[in-house]
Every structure is written in C-alpha cells, then in structure tokens.
Design an enzyme around this catalytic site. Structure first.
Site, mmCIF file in Angstrom:
data_model
loop_
_atom_site.group_PDB
_atom_site.id
_atom_site.type_symbol
_atom_site.label_atom_id
_atom_site.label_comp_id
_atom_site.label_asym_id
_atom_site.label_seq_id
_atom_site.Cartn_x
_atom_site.Cartn_y
_atom_site.Cartn_z
ATOM 1 N N GLY A 5 27.274 -34.879 33.779
ATOM 2 C CA GLY A 5 25.977 -34.496 34.342
ATOM 3 C C GLY A 5 25.219 -35.762 34.728
ATOM 4 N N PHE A 6 23.912 -35.651 34.872
ATOM 5 C CA PHE A 6 23.135 -36.807 35.309
ATOM 6 C C PHE A 6 23.253 -37.975 34.320
ATOM 7 C CE2 PHE A 6 20.843 -33.474 37.724
ATOM 8 C CZ PHE A 6 20.966 -34.030 38.984
ATOM 9 N N ASP A 65 20.243 -33.707 27.731
ATOM 10 C CA ASP A 65 19.821 -32.483 27.049
ATOM 11 C C ASP A 65 20.446 -32.327 25.667
ATOM 12 O OD1 ASP A 65 18.296 -31.825 29.213
ATOM 13 O OD2 ASP A 65 19.648 -30.297 29.993
ATOM 14 N N GLU A 95 10.533 -20.714 40.307
ATOM 15 C CA GLU A 95 11.255 -20.893 41.568
ATOM 16 C C GLU A 95 12.089 -19.666 41.908
ATOM 17 O OE1 GLU A 95 12.950 -24.855 40.698
ATOM 18 O OE2 GLU A 95 11.462 -25.683 42.088
ATOM 19 N N ALA A 132 16.142 -34.005 35.193
ATOM 20 C CA ALA A 132 17.138 -34.909 35.771
ATOM 21 C C ALA A 132 16.734 -36.391 35.729
ATOM 22 C CB ALA A 132 17.461 -34.476 37.206
ATOM 23 N N GLY A 188 30.967 -35.538 29.444
ATOM 24 C CA GLY A 188 29.956 -34.871 30.269
ATOM 25 C C GLY A 188 29.624 -35.682 31.496
#
Lengths: 419, 419
Positions: free
Chosen positions: A11-12, A298, A169, A313, A9
């Site tokens: 991601g962040f 996550d 949002e 994040a 992964g």
C-alpha cells in the site's frame, strides 16, 4: 551478503519504504496478497461506476520494474517468526529478514457484529468496489422487476453507515447516479425517488474537518437529495435492512464506512495494540524492544506531537519515507534521523458535481473551486502517466456528457431479490 | 394495444432488431441475463490485459435510453411457451409476446468432454475474460514462486486450443506479453522462455481465410515465438496439462477456442437443429411453421446462397436488421422484404504488433498496414464515442510505451499451484 529488508504490504506505506530505499544497497523482498498497488482515495469512484478498476490500480511489479534490488512476491503472510528472523507464508515457506517492515493495512471493523459484513460490505479492495458496484446496479434492476411497492421501495433505499469521507463521497455520488445518470433508462420505476440515507452515530458529518466545513457538506448533501441522520447509531443490519435506533428501515443496499480494524499484524508480532488492533510503536516507528521491526500505516498506532496520526494516504507515505530514512542511516552507520513527525497536508472530500470541501492548514475551500482543485490534485497523485490520462479523460467525459463510464455488473449473481 | 415484440439476448443480433424497430410503433421487451452489450471482437484484449472491461461493454439501458418503446429486463429465460405465446423467466414470471426474437448466442462446445471446461475455459463473456486474465497473470506469479524446474516450466507453458481468430489473436498477444511487456519485472524467471502453443486439429490456422493468409499468419506467429501445431487434435485436458495426440504437455494455462454450441434455444422452441445445436430457420429467419418466431445470430443455422452464414458480428447485425425489416413490413401490411441475404464484408484477425490479416472481397492485406487498418476499423465499430476515445487512448499508449493497461488480478484465488 546484502542487508535484507522484507516489506509486507504494497500500500502507500510499504511502497514508499521501497521507493525510499532506492540505491541503499539492501536486498528488498516486497510481499503482497495482490498483484496491484491500489489508489484507495478514488476507490469509491470504481464502486459507483465512474472509473474502471484499472484506473486506480497498478501492477506492483510494473511500478518497481527498474529496481533490480527488489523481488516482489504475490503471497499471503500468516506468521512472523521474530526469534527466527523470518516471515512465514501461507504455503509454509519462510522468507528471512534482517529488517522487517509490516504495513499490511486494515479491514473494516463491525464492533463485535461481524455478521453484519455480508449485508453491509465495506470498501477497501478492488473486489469490494466491484461487489458494491454490482449491488448498486442490481438494486435498480430488481426495483424495475419488483412486483410490489414495498419491495420496490426497499430496493431503492441505499444506506451508508458512517459519515466520514467514504460515506459522504459514496452518498453524494449515489445520489447523482439516481437523480441524473439513470433517469430515462427505466420504464417502471423513477430512479429519482430513491432514498439515500447517510447514518452517523456522532453529531456531525466529516468529523475530522472544521465544523463550518461539516455544515457545508451536510447542506450540500441535502441539496443533492441525501438524508443525513446524525446522532443515530445503527443497532442492527440484516438482509432486510437496518435498524437505526428503534426505527427499522427496509433497505437492500447497505454500505459500511464506520470503522476499521488493523490487519492481524499485532498477533504476528505479539505486540501491544490499541483497541482497533493497531500496533503501538516507538517514535521512530519501530516495535518497542525490537528496532529491526517497523510497523507503518493503518497497521500502526502512530503519534506525532501528542496526537494520533490519521489513517490517510499522505500519512502512510510519510511514514514509509521515514522508515526508509531510518534504515538508510543505520546501514550507513549515520545517526538516526529523529522521531517521525507527521506533516498534516489537509483534508479533502467531494460531495458531488461542483461540490467539495478542502481544508489546507488555516484555509478552507468549498464549492465549485474546491471540486476542481480536488480533481486536479488527485490526478497529480496518481501513480502512472497512463492513469492520469485515463482518469482525466473519464472525468472530463462524465462531466461533459453526464454519463458514467463503468456501469457493468460482473461476477454473475442470481437475480432474485435477496430477502 | 401495440404489437408486442420480445427479444431474448442483447448481443449484436438482438440489439440490431431493437435498433431496426425504432419508430415502428410496437412495444419491445428486451431480455438479457447481463446488464451490458458486449463487443466480443475485442474481448481477447481484455483477457490479455490490453483493455479494461468497461472499454468493450456498455449498459444495455444506456444504449436504448432514448427509446420509450423499449423495456429492458435483466433476467434469465428458462422456457418459451409457444402455444401460450409467452416467454418464461427463471423466477416463474411470464412475458407475453406477439412476435418473439431469440438471439441468445452460443457457448463453448467441448465435443462431449465437458469436464475439460474447468481446465480449459473459453472466451465468450466479460467474466470469461477476467478469469483468463487472472490465470495468465497468476501463471507468471506462480512460476516466480515455483521451487522446482518442472513446475516452473508447466507454469510458463500456455496452450491455445483451436487456431481460429480467437486462438491466433490470444497466442499472438500472450507471446508479446511474455517477450516484451513482462521481462524485467521478475527476478527468478525469464518470461521470454515461456512456451506458447497453438494447437489445431485441422491442417491450417485461420481456416476461414484464404490459404496465403493462413501461411502469412503462421509465419508471423512463428516469428513472435508461438509454436503452431497443425493436424494435431487435443485428446485430453486435465489440471496437469494437455495431451496432443500421444504427447503429454504439462501446462497450467489452457484456453479453449475450438468450438461453439448454441444456447438451449432449440430446446425451448422444440425445433430442429444442426449438430452444434443451432436452430434451422426459414430463409426469412423465422422458425419453420411459426412465422411469429425469429431465431438469429449464433443461435441459428442460417444459409444464404447455399452457404452457411459464419458466426461473426457483421452477420449477426445483418440478421438483426433483416428481422426488423420483416416485422415492420408485417405491421405495415406491406409485402415481405424477401429472403435474408448475407453480405460478407471480409475476415480479419490481428497477430501482434504490426501484424494482421485482412481479407476484403478479392483483396488481401497483411502486415503493418493491415494492423493499423484493423485498429481503425475496430475503433469505428465500437458502440459509444466514449469507448472510441478510451480504446484509442489505451492502444496508442500501449503502442508508444510498450506497456499494457489492465494487468490486474481480481477475484481472489488461492495462490497455491493448481496441480
């Protein structure tokens, strides 16, 4: 032979493990199903035509091109063979590891109603964003083509399920699209009459924020034409619309922002998880009983000072950096750096032009100043100088012209109404 | 009631009819299958990761938002009922017209080998561009994952069929990607060893240009590592590769730029066409025997001063403007403006950084100066100020950093090799 770290992964969390291991002398294999690292906090702006896909995603290889110690694989992991110390890829190949870091993220959770997904997609990937963008734009096109009033109303009804930051949002920006960007471009419909519903089962919007910020957000949404329905669980989603409590609302565009489910890492690892599928980890982010396996972001249920760390994040980045520190200490034969401590930097969300909420420690900020601060902070957070330049240009352009940049329907789809 | 003009297709020709009818007092319906007008001359840069989709496409509604006399329909035309004076849409609805303009463009022609399309896609739409971009980027990923040398070679072999501007421009930019942008990002392959083949059945590249420019282009391509094969027809395309004459070249990425076929407008109109399916038109661009129907752009076979008008953007724009002038004259009861006369503005193509060819009347330009002139001219041609700003920023960024902007693989696809 060098110590081999496999990171699943990019991601962040995963990316920050790799960045944190720079110069540590290990051999790193980074595996992701996609070729890009995604800046998820701005993904909703791709879904709503404000930014281009390339503004919020960067090739993983590019980010790590200077790192001769990192091999990037575009591949799908299907299994972890813990006794055999290897990750198994979809094509059957095995990638051996000494240390494994699982940071494979999360998908949406439909709370036992997976059949809702087709009609109420969520927003996690670039494809999700272009799918939602296409549906949004097609809804207005189909309303323009509709022959009866009921169909037109259903096409112009947009339902956002879940009033967390994503729902808020999206609702705010869809309202601006309908009320400020699109009017004047259609001849048979008035896009300003669109109905935008933000439905929340709980008793307030932005529940992670302080109550006064929730109140501000709700008021600001109302001023922008969003109907906020609180304490109203969605009980059904079909292609015809949604059922909110007992009320049926015909709607052709429904977006899911109500819950996430961790990736299948818990099954790979045969580990204990919480009810959202997140793997329970030790205070140093390793798997109970197997300190050579880390679970982050996550995918993990992480606690810090007795509270669960949120799935945002900054938390994922901090976990990535912490795991890198633990691995470095082990390789260097130094004492472990102690348990992971989450440092909460605050919460923020935009509602629309000149409206945002920011919570920073004891301080809160709302309105125009918060909106500008939010924008500047997000430009700072972007990964590359090029993105900073392009996103800043796009935003300033939209701000000055009132126009959005990326109103494209791609991935052709039949134009007939869905229902 | 106002005179009703229905325009099918919002490409260069169709859009310029609509722009030319501003203030003419007619009621205009513009029908396109897509919501965007596409700047095709730069589409190859989207396919090769240099530009984002939103840099070369604009919502049709946006372009015409000030025009209350224009209704835009996102719809697919399936038939023209000429006796009944109506266009028939896919959903069965009829759109009546007094004057009809058909400018529905062209698709690729595989000269009776339509089965080649799956393995050798062409480049006409935004989806084509993102498909080719995905294939290009996946080829390098698969080469990195390949276990045997033959597979690795096939993944790193890129075949462009047809050495017109599209083939030349794609070959040049793929060579730069392989030789300058990607090296350093892969660990198991050297992307500089990629083989890029430009295959042409005719005896020179850029056959529409003067011979000395063809020679320059061929030399410049060679210097950039492109192998040019002239006088070599492709005799077969499969998922394993291509057959060039009798030689089999294993290749996983093949792109078609060898021929176009007009859209099915000839069948709709039951008109006479040339062998590429283009409708034969009168000197005023109307259908023989039916002056209320115009056929323009790539859909039409137009002659001017005894020569066929080429299928390029400036020619389509000129035809659109001419048709608008004819319609205006009729509505005003004035004499017809005479036959369409094509004014050739020249040919241009880029080969790579600091290399392009421009032919302007009797003048030719090659090299660095031509490349800069080409770039400045294309920024000028773009439809919106925003695009000019974004494209100029992207180009200058790439030029300064040596990096491309939009290296994203979207539309997930299985990662296993195709063959």
């Amino acid at each position: 032979m060098a110590h081999r770290v496999v990171v699943v992964g990019a991601g962040f969390a995963g990316l920050h493990v790799v960045l944190g291991l720079k110069g540590a002398g290990c051999e790193i294999v980074l595996i992701d199903q996609r070729n890009h690292h995604l800046f998820q906090p701005l993904l909703y702006q791709v879904a709503t035509t404000l930014l281009a896909t390339s503004d919020v995603a960067w090739p993983i290889r590019r980010i790590l091109s200077g790192r001769q110690d990192v091999t990037t694989l575009l591949a799908k992991v299907v299994e972890v063979d813990r006794p055999g110390r290897a990750v198994v890829l979809e094509d059957g190949r095995r990638v051996p590891f000494d240390t494994l870091v699982v940071a494979s993220g999360a998908r949406h959770a439909y709370f036992g109603n997976d059949q809702w997904e087709a009609d109420a997609p969520g927003l996690k990937t670039l494809e999700d964003a272009t799918t939602i963008r296409r549906r949004l734009l097609l809804a207005f096109e189909r309303a323009e083509m509709a022959e009866d009033e009921a169909e037109r109303r259903a096409q112009l009804t947009f339902v956002l399920i879940g009033a967390g930051p994503t729902g808020v949002e999206l609702a705010g920006i869809i309202a601006e699209l309908a009320r400020h960007v699109l009017p004047g471009e259609f001849r048979r419909i008035d896009t300003r009459q669109s109905r935008i519903l933000l439905v929340e089962a709980g008793d307030r919007v932005l529940a992670a924020f302080r109550p006064e910020l929730s109140e501000y957000a709700e008021r600001a949404l109302g001023e922008r034409g969003v109907e906020v329905m609180k304490g109203r669980p969605v009980t059904e989603v079909t292609s015809a619309g949604v059922k909110i409590g007992d009320e049926v609302v015909p709607a052709r565009t429904v977006i899911w922002g109500a819950g996430v489910q961790a990736s299948p890492a818990r099954d790979w690892l045969e580990a204990e998880g919480d009810k959202a599928g997140r793997v329970l980890v030790e205070p140093d982010l390793t798997l109970p009983g197997d300190p050579s396996v880390f679970v982050l972001g996550d995918t993990a249920h992480v606690e810090s000072e007795g509270r669960m760390v949120p799935g945002i994040a900054p938390a994922a980045k901090q976990q990535g950096r912490h795991a890198a520190r633990v691995i470095r200490a082990r390789l260097a034969g130094k004492p472990a750096p102690g348990p992971f401590r989450y440092r909460h930097m605050g919460n923020q969300a935009t509602i629309g032009r000149n409206a945002a909420v920011i919570e920073l420690g004891r301080y809160s900020l709302t309105g125009r100043l918060a909106w500008w601060a939010w924008g500047i902070a997000h430009i700072y957070f972007l990964v590359s100088t090029r993105s900073r330049l392009m996103v800043a240009t796009s935003w300033l352009w939209s701000f000055a012209s009132g126009q959005n940049s990326a109103r494209l329907i791609t991935q052709k789809e039949t134009l007939r109404p869905k229902a």
